[in-house]
Design a protein around this motif. Sequence first.
Motif, mmCIF file in Angstrom:
data_model
loop_
_atom_site.group_PDB
_atom_site.id
_atom_site.type_symbol
_atom_site.label_atom_id
_atom_site.label_comp_id
_atom_site.label_asym_id
_atom_site.label_seq_id
_atom_site.Cartn_x
_atom_site.Cartn_y
_atom_site.Cartn_z
ATOM 1 N N LEU A 57 -6.986 0.510 -15.164
ATOM 2 C CA LEU A 57 -6.152 0.334 -13.979
ATOM 3 C C LEU A 57 -6.115 1.595 -13.126
ATOM 4 N N GLY A 58 -6.618 2.707 -13.655
ATOM 5 C CA GLY A 58 -6.503 3.981 -12.966
ATOM 6 C C GLY A 58 -7.355 4.110 -11.725
ATOM 7 N N THR A 59 -8.597 3.652 -11.794
ATOM 8 C CA THR A 59 -9.515 3.849 -10.672
ATOM 9 C C THR A 59 -8.987 3.230 -9.388
ATOM 10 N N GLY A 60 -8.495 1.996 -9.461
ATOM 11 C CA GLY A 60 -7.999 1.335 -8.262
ATOM 12 C C GLY A 60 -6.862 2.088 -7.608
ATOM 13 N N THR A 61 -5.955 2.614 -8.433
ATOM 14 C CA THR A 61 -4.822 3.365 -7.889
ATOM 15 C C THR A 61 -5.284 4.690 -7.300
ATOM 16 N N THR A 62 -6.195 5.361 -7.989
ATOM 17 C CA THR A 62 -6.718 6.624 -7.469
ATOM 18 C C THR A 62 -7.366 6.416 -6.110
ATOM 19 N N MET A 66 -4.713 5.812 -3.388
ATOM 20 C CA MET A 66 -4.019 7.029 -2.968
ATOM 21 C C MET A 66 -4.915 7.910 -2.102
ATOM 22 N N LEU A 67 -6.179 7.990 -2.444
ATOM 23 C CA LEU A 67 -7.111 8.760 -1.621
ATOM 24 C C LEU A 67 -7.226 8.152 -0.226
ATOM 25 N N ALA A 68 -7.241 6.829 -0.160
ATOM 26 C CA ALA A 68 -7.345 6.151 1.130
ATOM 27 C C ALA A 68 -6.150 6.432 2.022
ATOM 28 N N GLU A 69 -5.015 6.781 1.409
ATOM 29 C CA GLU A 69 -3.805 7.078 2.177
ATOM 30 C C GLU A 69 -3.590 8.578 2.363
ATOM 31 N N GLY A 70 -4.615 9.379 2.060
ATOM 32 C CA GLY A 70 -4.562 10.794 2.392
ATOM 33 C C GLY A 70 -4.168 11.743 1.292
ATOM 34 N N ALA A 71 -3.944 11.241 0.073
ATOM 35 C CA ALA A 71 -3.504 12.104 -1.021
ATOM 36 C C ALA A 71 -4.641 12.963 -1.577
ATOM 37 N N GLU A 72 -4.249 14.028 -2.231
ATOM 38 C CA GLU A 72 -5.158 14.842 -3.050
ATOM 39 C C GLU A 72 -4.831 14.487 -4.500
ATOM 40 N N VAL A 73 -5.806 13.986 -5.233
ATOM 41 C CA VAL A 73 -5.538 13.434 -6.560
ATOM 42 C C VAL A 73 -6.253 14.235 -7.641
ATOM 43 N N THR A 109 -4.628 -7.591 -11.262
ATOM 44 C CA THR A 109 -5.757 -6.754 -10.828
ATOM 45 C C THR A 109 -5.292 -5.307 -10.663
ATOM 46 N N PRO A 110 -6.227 -4.368 -10.641
ATOM 47 C CA PRO A 110 -5.859 -2.979 -10.374
ATOM 48 C C PRO A 110 -5.102 -2.815 -9.058
ATOM 49 N N GLN A 111 -5.390 -3.672 -8.088
ATOM 50 C CA GLN A 111 -4.711 -3.572 -6.797
ATOM 51 C C GLN A 111 -3.218 -3.896 -6.921
ATOM 52 N N ASP A 112 -2.853 -4.753 -7.872
ATOM 53 C CA ASP A 112 -1.447 -5.068 -8.088
ATOM 54 C C ASP A 112 -0.682 -3.832 -8.552
ATOM 55 N N ALA A 172 -0.582 -1.137 -5.585
ATOM 56 C CA ALA A 172 0.439 -1.414 -4.566
ATOM 57 C C ALA A 172 1.814 -0.970 -5.036
ATOM 58 N N THR A 173 2.100 -1.169 -6.321
ATOM 59 C CA THR A 173 3.391 -0.768 -6.875
ATOM 60 C C THR A 173 3.521 0.746 -6.894
ATOM 61 N N VAL A 174 2.470 1.424 -7.332
ATOM 62 C CA VAL A 174 2.485 2.885 -7.361
ATOM 63 C C VAL A 174 2.665 3.447 -5.954
ATOM 64 N N MET A 175 1.924 2.896 -5.000
ATOM 65 C CA MET A 175 1.982 3.414 -3.634
ATOM 66 C C MET A 175 3.382 3.271 -3.057
ATOM 67 N N PHE A 176 4.053 2.174 -3.359
ATOM 68 C CA PHE A 176 5.414 1.990 -2.857
ATOM 69 C C PHE A 176 6.368 2.988 -3.491
ATOM 70 N N LEU A 177 6.376 3.065 -4.821
ATOM 71 C CA LEU A 177 7.329 3.939 -5.502
ATOM 72 C C LEU A 177 7.071 5.416 -5.225
ATOM 73 N N ALA A 178 5.849 5.762 -4.855
ATOM 74 C CA ALA A 178 5.511 7.149 -4.541
ATOM 75 C C ALA A 178 5.777 7.496 -3.078
ATOM 76 N N SER A 179 6.197 6.522 -2.300
ATOM 77 C CA SER A 179 6.346 6.738 -0.858
ATOM 78 C C SER A 179 7.762 7.150 -0.483
ATOM 79 N N ASP A 180 7.920 7.555 0.760
ATOM 80 C CA ASP A 180 9.251 7.857 1.284
ATOM 81 C C ASP A 180 10.130 6.612 1.315
ATOM 82 N N ALA A 181 9.503 5.449 1.470
ATOM 83 C CA ALA A 181 10.262 4.206 1.571
ATOM 84 C C ALA A 181 11.060 3.904 0.316
#
Length: 251
Positions: free
Chosen positions: A19-24, A27-34, A218-221, A224-233
């Motif tokens: 599940l790691g690759t999809g999340t990595t 995050m890269l697509a949204e500008g993070a340094e991973v 899927t890894p995308q599921d 999406a959860t990681v991206m939300f919880l890691a965000s300012d929102a």
Amino acid sequence: MTGTMEGRRVVYTGGAGGLGTGTTLAMLAEGAEVHVLDRDAAKGAALLAEVPQDAQDRVFVHDVDLLDRAALTACLDGLVAEKAIDVVINNAALYPSKPFEDFTDAELDAVHRVNVEAAATCTRAALPGMRAQGWGRVLNVTSITLSGQWENLVPYVQSKGALLGLTRAWAREFGKWGVTVNAISPGAFPTDAEKIHPDPEGYNAMVLDRQAVKRRGTPQDIAATVMFLASDAAGFITGQSLAVNGGWVME
């Protein structure tokens, strides 16, 4: 790219493969340094091969065995000396399966060291920087197995219970510094971990039967959860466990 993680530095244990690759990649697509901490060289190479050219300078795979506390500490010390870590994702885990009485003390200790102690080490290293800047995210990956429906996974389930406890204790302690801590509880996703099951087709049918949503995760599921919880929102959400399991277990 919307840049929701622009400039954020992420430490992600077990961030290659499964599940790691999809999340990595998300995050890269949204500008993070991973910074991925993963001892599987083949998975690390496969991850890097999927990273777009314009993100190659923002992804780093560190070959670190989480059983080696000294090596892990040295790696983290090097990272925080450069700049604060904004997001920690404690995901790496050992997943042995056999009856409880067959586990040796050394095997029980190894699961705890990788699944729990390494998470504490990563969080401890990142916390001073998070506290100084008044912002941080810690995400602990737990498991649907905490619902008590599986046999022969005692040390794994024990470790995930410890992570859930740490999620709540850290959330209480770190909140005053603008640092949130949450758990993500994945369901039965088709990863290498499923290879321990002797009847893959039967297992797949069982999963779909128990889920409310009749597809496999899927890894995308997870991404999406990681991206939300890691965000300012998600800044007002802390100490929570978010189940991502297609409605298998409803909390």
